[in-house]
Motif scaffolding. Sequence first.
Motif, PDB file in Angstrom:
ATOM      1  N   GLY A   1       0.822  -1.217   0.000  1.00 20.87           N
ATOM      2  CA  GLY A   1       0.000   0.000   0.000  1.00 20.87           C
ATOM      3  C   GLY A   1       0.850   1.258   0.000  1.00 20.87           C
ATOM      4  N   GLY A   2       1.905   1.256   0.797  1.00 23.47           N
ATOM      5  CA  GLY A   2       2.801   2.409   0.822  1.00 23.47           C
ATOM      6  C   GLY A   2       3.521   2.601  -0.499  1.00 23.47           C
ATOM      7  N   ALA A   3       3.927   1.496  -1.133  1.00 26.91           N
ATOM      8  CA  ALA A   3       4.599   1.589  -2.430  1.00 26.91           C
ATOM      9  C   ALA A   3       3.649   2.124  -3.504  1.00 26.91           C
ATOM     10  CB  ALA A   3       5.148   0.234  -2.836  1.00 26.91           C
ATOM     11  N   ALA A   4       2.418   1.663  -3.487  1.00 26.87           N
ATOM     12  CA  ALA A   4       1.435   2.165  -4.458  1.00 26.87           C
ATOM     13  C   ALA A   4       1.195   3.664  -4.248  1.00 26.87           C
ATOM     14  CB  ALA A   4       0.131   1.390  -4.326  1.00 26.87           C
ATOM     15  N   LEU A   5       1.058   4.058  -3.004  1.00 29.93           N
ATOM     16  CA  LEU A   5       0.865   5.473  -2.693  1.00 29.93           C
ATOM     17  C   LEU A   5       2.094   6.281  -3.099  1.00 29.93           C
ATOM     18  CD1 LEU A   5      -1.163   7.405  -1.393  1.00 29.93           C
ATOM     19  CD2 LEU A   5      -0.052   6.983   0.784  1.00 29.93           C
ATOM     20  N   GLY A   6       3.279   5.721  -2.874  1.00 32.38           N
ATOM     21  CA  GLY A   6       4.507   6.404  -3.276  1.00 32.38           C
ATOM     22  C   GLY A   6       4.626   6.562  -4.782  1.00 32.38           C
ATOM     23  N   LEU A   7       4.209   5.544  -5.531  1.00 34.26           N
ATOM     24  CA  LEU A   7       4.241   5.650  -6.994  1.00 34.26           C
ATOM     25  C   LEU A   7       3.282   6.718  -7.496  1.00 34.26           C
ATOM     26  CD1 LEU A   7       4.507   1.924  -8.045  1.00 34.26           C
ATOM     27  CD2 LEU A   7       6.231   3.708  -8.336  1.00 34.26           C
ATOM     28  N   ILE A   8       2.126   6.793  -6.885  1.00 32.72           N
ATOM     29  CA  ILE A   8       1.168   7.839  -7.256  1.00 32.72           C
ATOM     30  C   ILE A   8       1.750   9.209  -6.951  1.00 32.72           C
ATOM     31  CG2 ILE A   8      -1.089   8.823  -6.690  1.00 32.72           C
ATOM     32  CD1 ILE A   8      -2.039   5.907  -6.252  1.00 32.72           C
ATOM     33  N   ASP A   9       2.432   9.325  -5.817  1.00 29.88           N
ATOM     34  CA  ASP A   9       3.072  10.592  -5.457  1.00 29.88           C
ATOM     35  C   ASP A   9       4.155  10.963  -6.453  1.00 29.88           C
ATOM     36  OD1 ASP A   9       1.477  10.930  -3.254  1.00 29.88           O
ATOM     37  OD2 ASP A   9       2.925  10.080  -1.858  1.00 29.88           O
ATOM     38  N   CYS A  10       4.943   9.975  -6.877  1.00 30.20           N
ATOM     39  CA  CYS A  10       5.994  10.250  -7.862  1.00 30.20           C
ATOM     40  C   CYS A  10       5.398  10.762  -9.175  1.00 30.20           C
ATOM     41  CB  CYS A  10       6.824   9.004  -8.129  1.00 30.20           C
ATOM     42  SG  CYS A  10       8.014   8.651  -6.847  1.00 30.20           S
ATOM     43  N   LEU A  11       4.317  10.159  -9.596  1.00 31.82           N
ATOM     44  CA  LEU A  11       3.664  10.619 -10.826  1.00 31.82           C
ATOM     45  C   LEU A  11       3.083  12.015 -10.649  1.00 31.82           C
ATOM     46  CD1 LEU A  11       1.870   7.363 -11.987  1.00 31.82           C
ATOM     47  CD2 LEU A  11       3.875   8.450 -13.009  1.00 31.82           C
ATOM     48  N   SER A  12       2.539  12.297  -9.489  1.00 32.15           N
ATOM     49  CA  SER A  12       1.982  13.623  -9.226  1.00 32.15           C
ATOM     50  C   SER A  12       3.077  14.675  -9.097  1.00 32.15           C
ATOM     51  CB  SER A  12       1.154  13.605  -7.943  1.00 32.15           C
ATOM     52  OG  SER A  12       0.075  12.717  -8.054  1.00 32.15           O
ATOM     53  N   ALA A  13       4.232  14.286  -8.600  1.00 32.12           N
ATOM     54  CA  ALA A  13       5.321  15.234  -8.382  1.00 32.12           C
ATOM     55  C   ALA A  13       6.029  15.621  -9.667  1.00 32.12           C
ATOM     56  CB  ALA A  13       6.321  14.652  -7.391  1.00 32.12           C
ATOM     57  N   THR A  14       5.806  14.892 -10.751  1.00 34.56           N
ATOM     58  CA  THR A  14       6.505  15.220 -11.998  1.00 34.56           C
ATOM     59  C   THR A  14       6.082  16.564 -12.564  1.00 34.56           C
ATOM     60  OG1 THR A  14       4.882  13.991 -13.295  1.00 34.56           O
ATOM     61  CG2 THR A  14       6.892  12.817 -12.645  1.00 34.56           C
TER      62      THR A  14
ATOM     63  N   VAL B   1      10.080  18.218  -3.072  1.00 33.68           N
ATOM     64  CA  VAL B   1       8.881  17.371  -3.038  1.00 33.68           C
ATOM     65  C   VAL B   1       9.092  16.140  -3.910  1.00 33.68           C
ATOM     66  CG1 VAL B   1       6.426  17.301  -3.573  1.00 33.68           C
ATOM     67  CG2 VAL B   1       7.390  19.331  -2.527  1.00 33.68           C
ATOM     68  N   ARG B   2       9.743  16.313  -5.054  1.00 37.39           N
ATOM     69  CA  ARG B   2      10.029  15.169  -5.925  1.00 37.39           C
ATOM     70  C   ARG B   2      10.945  14.171  -5.226  1.00 37.39           C
ATOM     71  NH1 ARG B   2      11.754  18.108 -11.468  1.00 37.39           N
ATOM     72  NH2 ARG B   2       9.917  19.406 -11.702  1.00 37.39           N
TER      73      ARG B   2
END
Length: 116
Positions: free
Chosen positions: A75-88, A95-96
């Motif tokens: 769950g944390g990894a999925a949330l982190g991947l979403i954050d990485c995509l949002s931070a681009t 933040v990135r």
Amino acid sequence: MRITADSVDDGDNATDETNTEHDEDSEASEEDAEATSSKAVYQLSVVSMLLGIGAVVMCFIPGVPLTYALFAAIGGAALGLIDCLSATVLREPKVRLIAAGSTLICALAIIVVLVL
């Protein structure tokens, strides 16, 4: 009824002033939106990081099934991947970096859980 050049120029100047004010308002709202997005990505990255750290800690607590730790890490990894995509799309490199770090922490947590 005669239209003079002065009356036409006054109308153009008023339109230009209105457009300038509209552009300044839209730039300010874009900056506010980006600040809000940066804050949201930062907060979600912290949550992701806590899930990854919590997953590793759960591995060493007796009586806690490893599947709970694995679910937290995934769950944390999925949330982190979403954050990485949002931070681009954000301009702040801090933040990135935090979003990428939280994803890596959760990926390491998954590896730790699977090894144990």
